[in-house]
Design a protein around this motif. Structure first.
Motif, PDB file in Angstrom:
ATOM      1  N   MET A   1      46.211  35.068  48.304  1.00 23.02           N
ATOM      2  CA  MET A   1      45.601  34.269  47.267  1.00 23.02           C
ATOM      3  C   MET A   1      46.269  32.900  47.248  1.00 23.02           C
ATOM      4  O   MET A   1      47.478  32.784  47.330  1.00 23.02           O
ATOM      5  N   GLU A   2      45.476  31.876  47.089  1.00 24.28           N
ATOM      6  CA  GLU A   2      45.975  30.527  46.856  1.00 24.28           C
ATOM      7  C   GLU A   2      46.096  30.325  45.339  1.00 24.28           C
ATOM      8  O   GLU A   2      45.407  30.988  44.559  1.00 24.28           O
ATOM      9  N   ILE A   3      46.936  29.409  44.918  1.00 27.96           N
ATOM     10  CA  ILE A   3      47.144  29.189  43.488  1.00 27.96           C
ATOM     11  C   ILE A   3      45.828  28.851  42.787  1.00 27.96           C
ATOM     12  O   ILE A   3      45.554  29.356  41.690  1.00 27.96           O
ATOM     13  N   GLU A   4      44.989  28.034  43.405  1.00 28.30           N
ATOM     14  CA  GLU A   4      43.714  27.644  42.791  1.00 28.30           C
ATOM     15  C   GLU A   4      42.847  28.849  42.470  1.00 28.30           C
ATOM     16  O   GLU A   4      42.081  28.845  41.507  1.00 28.30           O
ATOM     17  N   GLU A   5      42.950  29.901  43.282  1.00 25.32           N
ATOM     18  CA  GLU A   5      42.124  31.093  43.101  1.00 25.32           C
ATOM     19  C   GLU A   5      42.515  31.900  41.864  1.00 25.32           C
ATOM     20  O   GLU A   5      41.700  32.670  41.350  1.00 25.32           O
ATOM     21  N   PHE A   6      43.741  31.727  41.386  1.00 24.93           N
ATOM     22  CA  PHE A   6      44.188  32.454  40.200  1.00 24.93           C
ATOM     23  C   PHE A   6      43.182  32.297  39.070  1.00 24.93           C
ATOM     24  O   PHE A   6      42.796  33.275  38.412  1.00 24.93           O
ATOM     25  N   PHE A   7      42.736  31.089  38.827  1.00 22.69           N
ATOM     26  CA  PHE A   7      41.899  30.780  37.672  1.00 22.69           C
ATOM     27  C   PHE A   7      40.537  31.470  37.755  1.00 22.69           C
ATOM     28  O   PHE A   7      40.054  32.031  36.779  1.00 22.69           O
ATOM     29  N   THR A   8      39.928  31.472  38.927  1.00 20.71           N
ATOM     30  CA  THR A   8      38.647  32.142  39.121  1.00 20.71           C
ATOM     31  C   THR A   8      38.799  33.657  39.035  1.00 20.71           C
ATOM     32  O   THR A   8      37.989  34.340  38.397  1.00 20.71           O
ATOM     33  N   ILE A   9      39.833  34.189  39.674  1.00 22.77           N
ATOM     34  CA  ILE A   9      40.049  35.640  39.652  1.00 22.77           C
ATOM     35  C   ILE A   9      40.331  36.110  38.232  1.00 22.77           C
ATOM     36  O   ILE A   9      39.814  37.143  37.789  1.00 22.77           O
ATOM     37  N   TYR A  10      41.129  35.359  37.486  1.00 24.32           N
ATOM     38  CA  TYR A  10      41.430  35.718  36.098  1.00 24.32           C
ATOM     39  C   TYR A  10      40.147  35.735  35.270  1.00 24.32           C
ATOM     40  O   TYR A  10      39.887  36.683  34.517  1.00 24.32           O
ATOM     41  N   GLN A  11      39.320  34.685  35.402  1.00 20.90           N
ATOM     42  CA  GLN A  11      38.051  34.614  34.664  1.00 20.90           C
ATOM     43  C   GLN A  11      37.159  35.811  34.980  1.00 20.90           C
ATOM     44  O   GLN A  11      36.629  36.462  34.083  1.00 20.90           O
ATOM     45  N   THR A  12      36.972  36.074  36.257  1.00 21.74           N
ATOM     46  CA  THR A  12      36.096  37.158  36.696  1.00 21.74           C
ATOM     47  C   THR A  12      36.645  38.509  36.263  1.00 21.74           C
ATOM     48  O   THR A  12      35.891  39.379  35.814  1.00 21.74           O
ATOM     49  N   SER A  13      37.951  38.690  36.386  1.00 25.71           N
ATOM     50  CA  SER A  13      38.574  39.955  35.996  1.00 25.71           C
ATOM     51  C   SER A  13      38.395  40.225  34.512  1.00 25.71           C
ATOM     52  O   SER A  13      38.107  41.359  34.115  1.00 25.71           O
ATOM     53  N   ALA A  14      38.571  39.202  33.685  1.00 26.56           N
ATOM     54  CA  ALA A  14      38.392  39.378  32.241  1.00 26.56           C
ATOM     55  C   ALA A  14      36.943  39.735  31.936  1.00 26.56           C
ATOM     56  O   ALA A  14      36.675  40.671  31.178  1.00 26.56           O
ATOM     57  N   TRP A  15      36.004  39.010  32.518  1.00 30.31           N
ATOM     58  CA  TRP A  15      34.585  39.245  32.252  1.00 30.31           C
ATOM     59  C   TRP A  15      34.162  40.656  32.665  1.00 30.31           C
ATOM     60  O   TRP A  15      33.437  41.343  31.950  1.00 30.31           O
ATOM     61  N   ARG A  16      34.638  41.094  33.823  1.00 30.12           N
ATOM     62  CA  ARG A  16      34.267  42.417  34.352  1.00 30.12           C
ATOM     63  C   ARG A  16      35.156  43.541  33.830  1.00 30.12           C
ATOM     64  O   ARG A  16      34.959  44.698  34.184  1.00 30.12           O
TER      65      ARG A  16
END
Length: 137
Positions: free
Chosen positions: A1-16
């Motif tokens: 994972m790249e640092i930038e991906e943290f934000f997208t993964i966190y968003q998606t993980s919370a939603w799902r």
């Protein structure tokens, strides 16, 4: 994972409500300063319980997470990010039930399989009238 991906993964993980994906963002020895309940977790086992309790308590609700003012700095095997994070509880019919905006600061370390959060601190400003939150650490 790249640092930038943290934000997208966190968003998606919370939603799902994907606890595994969210927990996998963090190193096993991550230190978390959170704004709720205990306010401090010193490893991923403790943090995993917090995440599972949070996402598991939502019932039919979903959590929409948005990040603003994201700043990322990295050098070698160490990275740092800060942002504003907004949480919105969304009902099954799409209505916003409640929301909250916090500040978040993240420390990252680079491992063989990519970047992991090793330190996280969330906070919110307080008014100047003397009201404060006390963390029992």
């Amino acid at each position: 994972m790249e640092i930038e991906e943290f934000f997208t993964i966190y968003q998606t993980s919370a939603w799902r409500k994907d606890t595994t994906a969210m927990i996998n963002l963090y190193d096993e020895q991550a230190v978390i300063f959170d704004m709720w309940d205990q306010g401090y977790q010193s490893n991923s086992l403790e943090w995993s319980k917090v995440i599972k309790d949070w996402l598991g308590s939502l019932g039919e609700e979903k959590v929409k997470v948005d990040f603003d003012m994201v700043n990322i700095h990295q050098s070698g095997n160490v990275g740092f990010a800060s942002a504003l994070i907004q949480f919105q509880a969304i009902s099954s019919d799409g209505a916003v039930l409640r929301s909250m905006k916090n500040r978040i600061t993240l420390g990252f370390s680079k491992f063989e399989n990519g970047w992991k959060v090793t330190h996280q601190h969330t906070s919110a400003p307080i008014s100047s009238n003397g009201l404060t939150a006390i963390l029992d650490i």
